[in-house]
Design a protein around this motif. Structure first.
Motif, mmCIF file in Angstrom:
data_model
loop_
_atom_site.group_PDB
_atom_site.id
_atom_site.type_symbol
_atom_site.label_atom_id
_atom_site.label_comp_id
_atom_site.label_asym_id
_atom_site.label_seq_id
_atom_site.Cartn_x
_atom_site.Cartn_y
_atom_site.Cartn_z
ATOM 1 N N THR A 1 -2.183 2.871 -25.711
ATOM 2 C CA THR A 1 -2.514 2.579 -27.396
ATOM 3 C C THR A 1 -3.051 1.130 -27.041
ATOM 4 O O THR A 1 -3.955 0.941 -28.139
ATOM 5 N N ASP B 1 -3.534 13.866 -24.689
ATOM 6 C CA ASP B 1 -2.312 14.497 -25.273
ATOM 7 C C ASP B 1 -3.045 15.833 -26.162
ATOM 8 O O ASP B 1 -4.211 15.841 -26.615
ATOM 9 N N ASP B 2 -1.995 16.813 -26.420
ATOM 10 C CA ASP B 2 -2.750 17.836 -27.355
ATOM 11 C C ASP B 2 -3.344 17.692 -28.561
ATOM 12 O O ASP B 2 -4.313 17.996 -28.966
ATOM 13 N N TRP B 3 -2.683 16.762 -29.262
ATOM 14 C CA TRP B 3 -3.291 16.391 -30.743
ATOM 15 C C TRP B 3 -4.491 15.849 -30.529
ATOM 16 O O TRP B 3 -5.368 15.971 -31.127
ATOM 17 N N LEU B 4 -4.862 15.010 -29.484
ATOM 18 C CA LEU B 4 -6.194 14.299 -29.507
ATOM 19 C C LEU B 4 -7.359 15.597 -28.984
ATOM 20 O O LEU B 4 -8.306 15.505 -29.389
ATOM 21 N N ARG B 5 -6.900 16.376 -28.125
ATOM 22 C CA ARG B 5 -7.741 17.464 -27.849
ATOM 23 C C ARG B 5 -8.394 18.240 -29.102
ATOM 24 O O ARG B 5 -9.336 18.724 -28.948
ATOM 25 N N LYS B 6 -7.351 18.436 -30.190
ATOM 26 C CA LYS B 6 -7.675 19.296 -31.114
ATOM 27 C C LYS B 6 -8.596 18.506 -32.236
ATOM 28 O O LYS B 6 -9.087 19.195 -33.251
ATOM 29 N N LEU B 7 -8.900 17.089 -32.019
ATOM 30 C CA LEU B 7 -9.715 16.344 -33.071
ATOM 31 C C LEU B 7 -10.945 16.538 -32.557
ATOM 32 O O LEU B 7 -11.758 17.187 -31.800
ATOM 33 N N GLY C 1 -6.493 24.594 -24.074
ATOM 34 C CA GLY C 1 -6.318 23.675 -25.472
ATOM 35 C C GLY C 1 -7.211 23.238 -26.305
ATOM 36 O O GLY C 1 -7.339 22.362 -27.464
ATOM 37 N N THR D 1 -3.104 7.859 -22.790
ATOM 38 C CA THR D 1 -2.094 7.669 -23.765
ATOM 39 C C THR D 1 -2.070 6.356 -24.058
ATOM 40 O O THR D 1 -1.290 6.029 -25.096
ATOM 41 N N GLU E 1 -13.893 11.806 -33.440
ATOM 42 C CA GLU E 1 -12.635 11.102 -33.252
ATOM 43 C C GLU E 1 -11.962 10.923 -31.773
ATOM 44 O O GLU E 1 -11.595 9.890 -31.345
#
Length: 354
Positions: free
Chosen positions: A223, A259-265, A302, A221, A269
């Motif tokens: 940045t 994070d969940d949002w990153l797994r979905k890319l 996920g 996580t 990406e």
């Protein structure tokens, strides 16, 4: 894939429906608390040139104290060894999800062992594990005792170090499961100290080989990797750990730290986001001491098409690092065969020579 090299997946988990109750983590709401079989794994990797896998223990329930006294606390881990025996010898029970022809896929397996209990207890456990493994015992190439959820200092106890030295004398490796993301830098510092203690005064040929799982579970996580203290501590630890020539790293397990949002890319990406961690490990250990691992089925939580996506991320790493064909082969299969000491006669099954 740009390069269709054979793959030895260095880190997967399997368990039959009939033994879910023996898993320490398998609550009813856990999405992984259902059968994950060889047939399921084959379906997830179809067309991906997987020629073998290395099974890692799945954290079965155990009682160290009872085991030390009479072995009764080892029932569930030994049940897992018997389950792997059926896979390796091609002797499935109905409904377990593997066939006799799948026997050769299990290149090696790494059971649980009561490492904190000391060498005398470990010797007793090894005898019971060998009995449970039967003719599959030659596929046992090492052991794991998860440290990621254990109290600080566990890996530095006298009994723990004594057990690691016994593994080294017997030619077994130790898989190291620690978690910097949740537990902080102390797990990294204790891992380095554990390795030093286990090797102190030991002849080179008897030093236990350490295989670090999942990049030691860093905090993805972050940045700003240039300023973040957790990243700097992790990076420093990677170079410290890599100084020991008998320490290896698995390129595995990172989906679980995202994070969940990153797994979905998509894979490009995701690669861009985690490149700082991958590049550090590649620089620290080099292709001859890092190995591909999927962490299947944990990686599927996920993540759509997780195994194929992780393999594509590795391909992206190879391209960005301008790796030669031999380096790619090492990461995809050669390093695992070398680190786990897979016998030469068995290596020929995988059409790989290094």
């Amino acid at each position: 894939m740009a390069d269709d090299f054979p793959v030895i997946d260095s880190h997967i988990h399997l368990y039959p429906e009939s033994e879910i109750s023996t898993l320490a983590w398998a609550t009813t709401e856990n999405p992984l608390a259902k059968q994950h079989s060889v047939c399921d794994y084959k379906a997830a990797t179809v067309g991906m040139h997987v020629q073998g896998f290395i099974f890692l223990e799945t954290d079965r329930k155990h009682d160290l104290e009872a085991g030390a006294k009479d072995g009764s606390g080892w029932e569930c881990p030994l049940m897992e060894v018997s389950w792997l025996r059926r896979i390796v010898l091609g002797q499935p029970k109905p409904g377990e999800g593997h066939d006799p022809e799948d026997a050769s896929l299990c290149t090696a397996y790494i059971p649980w062992a009561p490492i904190p209990s000391g060498a005398a207890v470990l010797e007793k456990y090894l005898a019971k594990a060998e009995e449970a493994a039967g003719d599959s015992w030659d596929r046992v190439r090492g052991f794991r005792y998860l440290l990621q959820d254990k109290p600080d200092g566990t890996a530095l106890g006298d009994g723990f170090i004594e057990s690691l030295q016994l593994l080294g004398r017997k030619g077994y490796v130790f898989d190291v499961g620690v978690n910097q993301h949740d537990r902080g830098r102390i797990q990294l510092e204790e891992t380095a100290e554990m390795i030093d203690k286990a090797h102190d005064g030991v002849p080179e040929e008897e030093k236990v080989v350490f295989i670090l799982n999942h990049l030691c579970k860093p905090d993805l996580t972050v940045t700003d990797v240039h300023k973040d203290t957790s990243f700097i501590a992790w990076r420093t630890a990677m170079f410290t750990l890599s100084k020991c020539s008998s320490t290896y790293m698995k390129l595995s397990g990172l989906f679980s730290e995202m994070d969940d949002w990153l797994r979905k890319l998509d894979e490009t990406e995701i690669f861009d986001a985690i490149m700082p961690w991958l590049s550090v490990v590649l620089a620290a250990f080099g292709p001859s001491r890092i190995m591909f691992g999927s962490d299947w089925p944990v990686c599927t939580v996920g993540v759509e098409g997780a195994w194929v996506k992780w393999r594509a991320i590795m391909e992206r790493l190879f391209y960005m690092a301008s790796l030669e064909a031999e380096d790619k082969k090492m990461i995809l299969s050669g390093t695992a065969l070398k680190a786990y000491g897979i016998k030469k006669e068995q290596r020929s099954e995988f059409e790989f020579v290094y």
